[in-house]
Design an enzyme around this catalytic site. Structure first.
Site, PDB file in Angstrom:
ATOM      1  N   PHE A 106       2.387   5.755  -0.645  1.00  0.00           N
ATOM      2  CA  PHE A 106       2.530   4.966  -1.876  1.00  0.00           C
ATOM      3  C   PHE A 106       2.930   3.527  -1.591  1.00  0.00           C
ATOM      4  O   PHE A 106       2.724   2.637  -2.417  1.00  0.00           O
ATOM      5  CB  PHE A 106       3.553   5.623  -2.818  1.00  0.00           C
ATOM      6  CG  PHE A 106       4.985   5.367  -2.456  1.00  0.00           C
ATOM      7  CD1 PHE A 106       5.639   4.218  -2.880  1.00  0.00           C
ATOM      8  CD2 PHE A 106       5.702   6.269  -1.681  1.00  0.00           C
ATOM      9  CE1 PHE A 106       6.962   3.971  -2.532  1.00  0.00           C
ATOM     10  CE2 PHE A 106       7.014   6.038  -1.329  1.00  0.00           C
ATOM     11  CZ  PHE A 106       7.646   4.874  -1.758  1.00  0.00           C
ATOM     12  N   LYS A 107       3.532   3.310  -0.429  1.00  0.00           N
ATOM     13  CA  LYS A 107       4.047   1.976  -0.130  1.00  0.00           C
ATOM     14  C   LYS A 107       2.943   0.932  -0.051  1.00  0.00           C
ATOM     15  O   LYS A 107       3.208  -0.260  -0.096  1.00  0.00           O
ATOM     16  CB  LYS A 107       4.877   2.012   1.142  1.00  0.00           C
ATOM     17  CG  LYS A 107       6.163   2.817   0.941  1.00  0.00           C
ATOM     18  CD  LYS A 107       7.061   2.784   2.151  1.00  0.00           C
ATOM     19  CE  LYS A 107       8.377   3.469   1.886  1.00  0.00           C
ATOM     20  NZ  LYS A 107       8.228   4.950   1.889  1.00  0.00           N
ATOM     21  N   ASP A 108       1.689   1.383   0.061  1.00  0.00           N
ATOM     22  CA  ASP A 108       0.578   0.428   0.020  1.00  0.00           C
ATOM     23  C   ASP A 108       0.563  -0.361  -1.286  1.00  0.00           C
ATOM     24  O   ASP A 108       0.203  -1.531  -1.294  1.00  0.00           O
ATOM     25  CB  ASP A 108      -0.760   1.167   0.172  1.00  0.00           C
ATOM     26  CG  ASP A 108      -1.012   1.590   1.625  1.00  0.00           C
ATOM     27  OD1 ASP A 108      -0.634   0.836   2.536  1.00  0.00           O
ATOM     28  OD2 ASP A 108      -1.588   2.675   1.823  1.00  0.00           O
ATOM     29  N   ALA A 111       3.345  -3.020  -0.990  1.00  0.00           N
ATOM     30  CA  ALA A 111       3.096  -3.980   0.085  1.00  0.00           C
ATOM     31  C   ALA A 111       1.945  -4.911  -0.271  1.00  0.00           C
ATOM     32  O   ALA A 111       2.003  -6.120  -0.028  1.00  0.00           O
ATOM     33  CB  ALA A 111       2.804  -3.237   1.387  1.00  0.00           C
TER      34      ALA A 111
END
Ligand SMILES: *Cc1c(COP(=O)(O)O)cnc(C)c1O
Length: 433
Positions: A106-108, A111
């Site tokens: 999910f950090k995409d 970021a």
């Protein structure tokens, strides 16, 4: 959009300043001054909007005209480039797949949005920007990919040696160009301490334009609120009571869910799901907050002993009142429970959960055993192939690795080993940037 520090509610700064500073000097965290409510009509008709349109409306409301519509649309178009589909397990449990981005976590979302926002605000600036980021696994890969080849921005990633999976490590250490990986002989908490200290160091901030990319940066949280709306759209029929189960480490995702609720999304309940690093579930039970060294687990991206966003949640609780009493429950699970959860979901639904998602699944089941007639959405925070060794071992089957991850296997790791003392790290920064 104006923001204050959780330690000082009377001083405001702009979004641009908050995004570049990351962390206020007073060691608090930036919070939006207000959460404009989205029109009821919009919330009722989410189904008529694409994910990008939802992202645009949510960010426009939050940013409040601070970025012209056309520029904001471009930022959304370049950052929300993959879907957030919901998969139904059964009538009361749903999986929100947040792993369709380049680093499979999910950090995409955070970021990519942050890199777009930073390069937007960085236009016309001569001095190079250095982003420092500590990662327990997934942040680094997302940030590396999100900022790769972004002009005028260099990225330094600190990760705990031997405590991230091989493929996670490859995601941080193989891109090169403007991305450098520091392999820290310590834990994630040590990495986070080094980064926090760097921001508070006057000599460093005098010599280098430093910024952060951890979940402490407000630019990460904004896009994470988008997919609460997007999944609500996919799950909601009639007057369902929709609850979210959120596998949590630093509690950025959960905080973003609270943002969505404050902006009018009628989320019935939040479930804080953790591994044995259960500082927040313990707080919810006892109202005492006891940070402690993190313990290594199967769900290693949640091995956090002092969740950085906790002060934001406390702050929201103060301003809204009663989130903790009425709208949030916490559950924690051991590794052997996590394994059982993964096996159960696979045998019942033929769905391959990763260890983080499994913690979310178990927490939802615990909550629903007492709260029937709710529809639960589990945030599946990473693709199971990111933890392939463990997942294959536990499920006793082969897991497919998506192409975008598989290509990393053959690439060569390049990292710089460092110890946990601050001074050598500081000197390294000063001589390299
Ligand atoms: C980062 C991460 C988490 C924890 O998210 P927070 O927002 O820090 O609570 C959970 N699962 C995975 C796979 C992650 O990468």
């Amino acid at each position: 959009m104006q923001l204050y520090s959780t330690k000082n509610r009377s001083k405001f700064i702009s979004l641009k300043e908050a995004v570049f500073k990351g962390l206020p000097e007073d060691n608090g965290l930036y919070m939006p001054m207000s959460f404009p409510k989205l029109p009821n009509d919009f919330i009722q008709n989410l189904k008529n909007h694409s994910f990008q349109e939802i992202a645009f409306e949510v960010s426009k409301a939050l940013i409040q005209g601070y970025i012209p519509d056309n520029d904001l649309k471009k930022i959304i178009k370049n950052s929300i480039t993959f879907p957030a589909p919901v998969v139904k397990l059964d009538i009361e449990s749903y999986i929100l797949e947040l792993f369709h981005g380049p680093s499979l976590a999910f950090k995409d979302f955070g970021a990519r949005f942050m890199s777009q926002l930073m390069s937007y605000f960085n236009q016309g600036n001569e001095e190079e920007l250095v982003i420092l980021v500590a990662t327990s696994g997934d942040t680094g890969g997302a940030v590396a990919s999100g900022f790769y080849k972004t002009e005028g921005i260099k990225v330094v990633i600190l990760y705990p040696s031997g405590k991230v999976s091989d493929l996670q490590e490859k995601q941080l250490t193989t891109l090169g160009h403007n991305i450098t990986a520091l392999e820290v002989n310590g834990t994630f908490d040590d990495c986070q301490k080094l980064v926090k200290k760097a921001f508070l160091d006057p000599e460093l901030s005098h010599n280098i334009r430093l910024s952060s990319a951890n979940s402490i940066n407000i630019a990460r949280l904004i896009p994470q609120s988008f997919y609460y709306f997007e999944s609500y759209k996919q799950v909601q029929t009639g007057n369902d009571k929709i609850v979210f189960s959120i596998p949590s480490g630093n509690f950025g995702n959960l905080t973003a869910g609270l943002f969505a609720k404050k902006m009018g999304l009628p989320i019935h309940h939040f479930i804080a799901a953790t591994n044995v690093n259960d500082i927040v579930p313990e707080y919810l039970r006892t109202r005492t907050y006891t940070p402690r060294p993190s313990i290594q687990t199967l769900s290693n991206a949640m091995d956090v002993g002092n969740p950085s966003n906790f002060s934001r949640i406390l702050d929201l609780d103060c301003s809204t009142g009663n989130i903790f009493d009425k709208n949030m429950s916490g559950y924690s699970f051991t590794d052997s429970e996590t394994k059982e959860g993964m096996k159960e979901v696979y045998s019942k639904y033929s769905y391959e959960l990763d260890p983080h998602g499994a913690v979310g699944y178990l927490a939802l089941k615990s909550y629903q055993s007492k709260n029937t007639n709710t529809k639960g959405v589990i945030l599946e925070t990473a693709h199971p192939s990111k933890f392939i060794k463990d997942v294959e071992n536990i499920l006793q089957k082969n897991i497919n690795i998506p192409e975008r991850l598989a290509v990393l296997k053959a690439k060569k790791k390049k990292s710089i080993p460092i110890e946990t003392e601050f001074n050598p790290f500081k000197q390294w920064l000063l001589s390299n940037y």
